[in-house]
Write a protein that holds these residues in place. Structure first.
Motif, PDB file in Angstrom:
ATOM      1  N   GLY A 106      35.161  39.479  34.502  1.00 22.57           N
ATOM      2  CA  GLY A 106      36.589  39.499  34.802  1.00 22.57           C
ATOM      3  C   GLY A 106      37.088  38.253  35.517  1.00 22.57           C
ATOM      4  O   GLY A 106      38.117  37.686  35.149  1.00 22.57           O
ATOM      5  N   ALA A 109      37.421  35.330  33.234  1.00 24.79           N
ATOM      6  CA  ALA A 109      38.575  35.445  32.331  1.00 24.79           C
ATOM      7  C   ALA A 109      39.850  34.985  33.048  1.00 24.79           C
ATOM      8  O   ALA A 109      40.644  34.217  32.497  1.00 24.79           O
ATOM      9  N   ILE A 110      40.018  35.436  34.282  1.00 23.28           N
ATOM     10  CA  ILE A 110      41.217  35.058  35.047  1.00 23.28           C
ATOM     11  C   ILE A 110      41.212  33.555  35.307  1.00 23.28           C
ATOM     12  O   ILE A 110      42.224  32.866  35.114  1.00 23.28           O
ATOM     13  N   ASP A 132      46.808  35.172  25.705  1.00 18.37           N
ATOM     14  CA  ASP A 132      45.447  35.640  25.412  1.00 18.37           C
ATOM     15  C   ASP A 132      44.489  34.480  25.094  1.00 18.37           C
ATOM     16  O   ASP A 132      43.480  34.660  24.418  1.00 18.37           O
ATOM     17  N   PHE A 136      38.709  38.231  27.996  1.00 14.77           N
ATOM     18  CA  PHE A 136      37.529  38.992  28.417  1.00 14.77           C
ATOM     19  C   PHE A 136      37.130  39.781  27.178  1.00 14.77           C
ATOM     20  O   PHE A 136      37.913  40.579  26.679  1.00 14.77           O
ATOM     21  N   PHE A 142      25.913  42.534  25.139  1.00 15.00           N
ATOM     22  CA  PHE A 142      26.116  42.611  23.693  1.00 15.00           C
ATOM     23  C   PHE A 142      27.572  42.873  23.321  1.00 15.00           C
ATOM     24  O   PHE A 142      28.034  42.420  22.275  1.00 15.00           O
ATOM     25  N   ASP A 154      37.295  35.353  12.915  1.00 14.78           N
ATOM     26  CA  ASP A 154      38.694  35.618  12.556  1.00 14.78           C
ATOM     27  C   ASP A 154      39.669  34.483  12.854  1.00 14.78           C
ATOM     28  O   ASP A 154      40.770  34.472  12.319  1.00 14.78           O
ATOM     29  N   LEU A 172      23.244  35.334  19.216  1.00 15.70           N
ATOM     30  CA  LEU A 172      24.153  35.988  18.263  1.00 15.70           C
ATOM     31  C   LEU A 172      25.448  35.193  18.132  1.00 15.70           C
ATOM     32  O   LEU A 172      25.990  35.033  17.032  1.00 15.70           O
TER      33      LEU A 172
ATOM     34  N   LEU B  48      37.402  42.750  37.213  1.00 17.38           N
ATOM     35  CA  LEU B  48      36.900  43.470  36.036  1.00 17.38           C
ATOM     36  C   LEU B  48      38.006  44.335  35.445  1.00 17.38           C
ATOM     37  O   LEU B  48      38.204  44.385  34.227  1.00 17.38           O
ATOM     38  N   VAL B  50      41.219  43.790  35.773  1.00 12.07           N
ATOM     39  CA  VAL B  50      42.182  42.859  35.153  1.00 12.07           C
ATOM     40  C   VAL B  50      41.650  42.402  33.792  1.00 12.07           C
ATOM     41  O   VAL B  50      42.400  42.297  32.818  1.00 12.07           O
ATOM     42  N   GLY B  51      40.318  42.166  33.728  1.00 12.21           N
ATOM     43  CA  GLY B  51      39.689  41.748  32.477  1.00 12.21           C
ATOM     44  C   GLY B  51      39.856  42.799  31.394  1.00 12.21           C
ATOM     45  O   GLY B  51      40.149  42.474  30.239  1.00 12.21           O
ATOM     46  N   ILE B  52      39.688  44.069  31.770  1.00 15.37           N
ATOM     47  CA  ILE B  52      39.834  45.148  30.782  1.00 15.37           C
ATOM     48  C   ILE B  52      41.283  45.219  30.283  1.00 15.37           C
ATOM     49  O   ILE B  52      41.531  45.388  29.087  1.00 15.37           O
ATOM     50  N   ASN B  54      43.285  42.718  30.158  1.00 13.69           N
ATOM     51  CA  ASN B  54      43.408  41.535  29.308  1.00 13.69           C
ATOM     52  C   ASN B  54      42.851  41.810  27.904  1.00 13.69           C
ATOM     53  O   ASN B  54      43.463  41.470  26.885  1.00 13.69           O
ATOM     54  N   LEU B  55      41.705  42.474  27.851  1.00 20.42           N
ATOM     55  CA  LEU B  55      41.068  42.812  26.570  1.00 20.42           C
ATOM     56  C   LEU B  55      41.974  43.721  25.746  1.00 20.42           C
ATOM     57  O   LEU B  55      42.214  43.481  24.554  1.00 20.42           O
ATOM     58  N   ALA B  58      45.143  41.887  24.513  1.00 11.64           N
ATOM     59  CA  ALA B  58      44.844  40.988  23.385  1.00 11.64           C
ATOM     60  C   ALA B  58      44.756  41.786  22.091  1.00 11.64           C
ATOM     61  O   ALA B  58      45.267  41.355  21.046  1.00 11.64           O
ATOM     62  N   ARG B  61      48.218  43.051  20.970  1.00 12.43           N
ATOM     63  CA  ARG B  61      48.963  41.960  20.329  1.00 12.43           C
ATOM     64  C   ARG B  61      48.482  41.753  18.896  1.00 12.43           C
ATOM     65  O   ARG B  61      49.275  41.578  17.985  1.00 12.43           O
ATOM     66  N   LYS B  62      47.169  41.804  18.737  1.00 12.97           N
ATOM     67  CA  LYS B  62      46.576  41.607  17.417  1.00 12.97           C
ATOM     68  C   LYS B  62      47.049  42.712  16.459  1.00 12.97           C
ATOM     69  O   LYS B  62      47.383  42.456  15.303  1.00 12.97           O
ATOM     70  N   LYS B  67      47.480  41.174  12.524  1.00 14.92           N
ATOM     71  CA  LYS B  67      46.549  40.073  12.246  1.00 14.92           C
ATOM     72  C   LYS B  67      45.305  40.598  11.531  1.00 14.92           C
ATOM     73  O   LYS B  67      45.046  41.801  11.529  1.00 14.92           O
ATOM     74  N   LYS B  68      44.520  39.652  10.991  1.00 15.28           N
ATOM     75  CA  LYS B  68      43.260  39.998  10.334  1.00 15.28           C
ATOM     76  C   LYS B  68      42.342  40.716  11.345  1.00 15.28           C
ATOM     77  O   LYS B  68      42.220  40.275  12.483  1.00 15.28           O
ATOM     78  N   GLY B  69      41.740  41.808  10.916  1.00 14.91           N
ATOM     79  CA  GLY B  69      40.846  42.551  11.814  1.00 14.91           C
ATOM     80  C   GLY B  69      41.599  43.501  12.729  1.00 14.91           C
ATOM     81  O   GLY B  69      41.036  43.992  13.705  1.00 14.91           O
ATOM     82  N   LEU B 112      22.124  45.854  18.045  1.00 13.77           N
ATOM     83  CA  LEU B 112      22.350  44.413  18.247  1.00 13.77           C
ATOM     84  C   LEU B 112      21.082  43.722  18.739  1.00 13.77           C
ATOM     85  O   LEU B 112      20.805  42.586  18.379  1.00 13.77           O
TER      86      LEU B 112
END
Lengths: 253, 206
Positions: A106, A109-110, A132, A136, A142, A154, A172, B48, B50-52, B54-55, B58, B61-62, B67-69, B112
């Motif tokens: 996090g 990302a900020i 964007d 994050f 993974f 993409d 990966l 963390l 704030v990161g979520i 942000n995720l 994003a 918006r997509k 958008k593709k995907g 993975l």
């Protein structure tokens, strides 16, 4: 503070002070000398070329800062990543498709959003900043890798830069870059990851090379001075290790 | 000319960094150092969250821009909401939460990990398609010796010569090389830290 504590801490303080003095010394004496003494690291030459091509071709640069927490050991490599991200954002600021930064932490990302915004502001192209652009992509190794891989696939990425704290998941991400025929330049602070990246990335950055981006990409005279100080201190450490080994061999230690 | 806010940010960051560093060497400052580190941990925890956000934004918006995907963004958002409800109702150690975690998160991450094995094997082969240098040959030789002598393959791992060779490689050249790299990394970290304390690098904005 007793004498014992002072004696125990003295070598650490002395080493940091010596480093600081050397940086200042090389900064004031070496400003005219420029970057002539720097050895050639092909990754930085290719990076400069590739970012230029990305701007011309209207493709995107992807920068991954890894998932190193800023309250632990990976802080150093994450900060080195920020320095390079700023240089890349400045170099690609005239592009129609500005760089995008991904991270698995996090705080990174900020900070990446802040770095990108600051870089555009200093180039007077703040309108280029996208909310964007600093993303994050996942909280586990993974999940972070999967998010970055999707982005590479993409978003018409032509250059991937991986600089930060990564585990084996970096393979990966580098593979996704290979699959999309984009250039991958990668460095990490983890020795095992460096071995993985040596095999996976077109241009791996090994050891201290990952921290030298500022000096090679024109971030300023202090970066060059700190690189020279690092070289001197590396020789000193090597001499101390050798002297220690010889002293042990002679039965003095 | 630097703006007042930039000077303020720099002053706060440099003094916090300096106090934290000195706290390791001057015991009376250790208390302040610990408080600053605790604040940093709290901020990292909040980051963390704030990161979520942000995720999610994003992916919103997509999805909204088609958008593709975009379909995968929809799956992510629905999975997030679903997980939030399950974990909120059942609790982090609840049976439904554990079921969801073990059946989705663990199995996907294991997949993975398995994929990573294939990717690494493929990378080793691909290394020879690159320019063959002394370093790549040495890398591959070491890799093959350690792999063959460690894997239970046709009883090769029990061969005394191979075992001894692996032991020697692991304890002498590999350790020496790794330590050399780590010294370089440590010096790089120190240089990056000092540049921040000097106000040259400012990842907190200008």
């Amino acid at each position: 503070m007793n004498l014992n504590e002072l004696v125990t801490n003295l070598p650490g303080v002395a080493f940091i002070l010596l480093f600081l003095i050397l940086i200042l010394l090389f900064y004031f004496t070496g400003r005219k000398r420029g970057t002539r003494f720097l050895r050639d690291i092909p990754a930085f030459g290719r990076l400069r070329h590739s970012v230029g091509l990305s701007v011309e071709a209207g493709s995107r640069v992807h920068f991954s800062l890894g998932r190193g927490v800023l309250t632990g050991l990976p802080t150093g490599i994450s900060l080195a990543g920020m320095t390079l991200l700023e240089r890349i954002a400045r170099a690609a600021s005239s592009s129609d498709r500005p760089p995008v930064a991904t991270s698995g932490e996090g705080t990174l990302a900020i900070l990446s959003q802040d770095v990108l915004k600051s870089a555009y502001r200093s180039m007077n192209v703040e309108s280029q900043y996208e909310a964007d652009a600093g993303r994050f992509t996942g909280a586990t190794p993974f999940a972070f890798a999967a998010g970055a891989m999707t982005l590479i696939k993409d978003e018409n990425i032509s250059t991937n830069i991986l600089l930060g704290h990564f585990g084996s998941e970096a393979a990966l991400i580098a593979d996704a870059g290979e699959q999309s025929s984009s250039l991958t330049i990668a460095g990490s602070d983890e020795v095992a990851t460096q071995a993985v990246l040596y095999a996976m990335a077109q241009e791996p950055l090994i050891g201290e090379e990952a921290y030298a981006s500022g000096a090679y990409l024109g971030a300023g005279a202090v970066h060059v001075a700190s690189l020279r100080a690092q070289d001197i201190l590396r020789w000193i450490i090597a001499a101390v290790i050798l002297a220690g080994a010889l002293a042990k061999l002679a039965g003095l230690l | 000319m630097k703006s007042p806010s930039a000077i303020f940010n720099m002053t706060i960051a440099c003094s916090a960094g300096l106090v934290t560093l000195l706290g390791y060497f001057i015991p009376p400052l250790a208390g302040i150092r610990d408080v600053l580190l605790q604040w940093a941990v709290i901020l990292a925890g909040f980051a963390l969250l704030v990161g979520i956000i942000n995720l999610l934004s994003a992916h919103f918006r997509k999805l909204s821009k088609a958008k593709k995907g975009g379909f995968y963004s929809l799956v992510l958002i629905l999975s997030f909401v679903g997980s939030l409800i399950v974990f909120g109702v059942s609790g982090p150690d609840g049976s439904w939460s554990l079921l969801l975690f073990n059946s989705v998160q663990v199995s996907v991450e294991s997949t993975l990990l398995a994929l990573l094995t294939v990717v690494l094997a493929y990378a080793a082969i691909r290394l020879f398609h690159k320019e063959v240098t002394r370093a790549t040959v040495l890398f591959m030789l070491t890799f093959l010796i350690v792999l063959v002598s460690s894997a239970p393959l046709f009883g090769l791992s029990n061969t005394p010569l191979l075992s001894e060779l692996r032991e020697w490689l692991s304890s002498v050249p590999i350790v020496a090389g790794a330590r050399g790299i780590l010294i370089g990394v440590a010096l790089g970290v120190l240089a990056a830290g000092l540049r921040i304390l000097m106000g040259v690098d400012r990842p907190y904005g200008r």
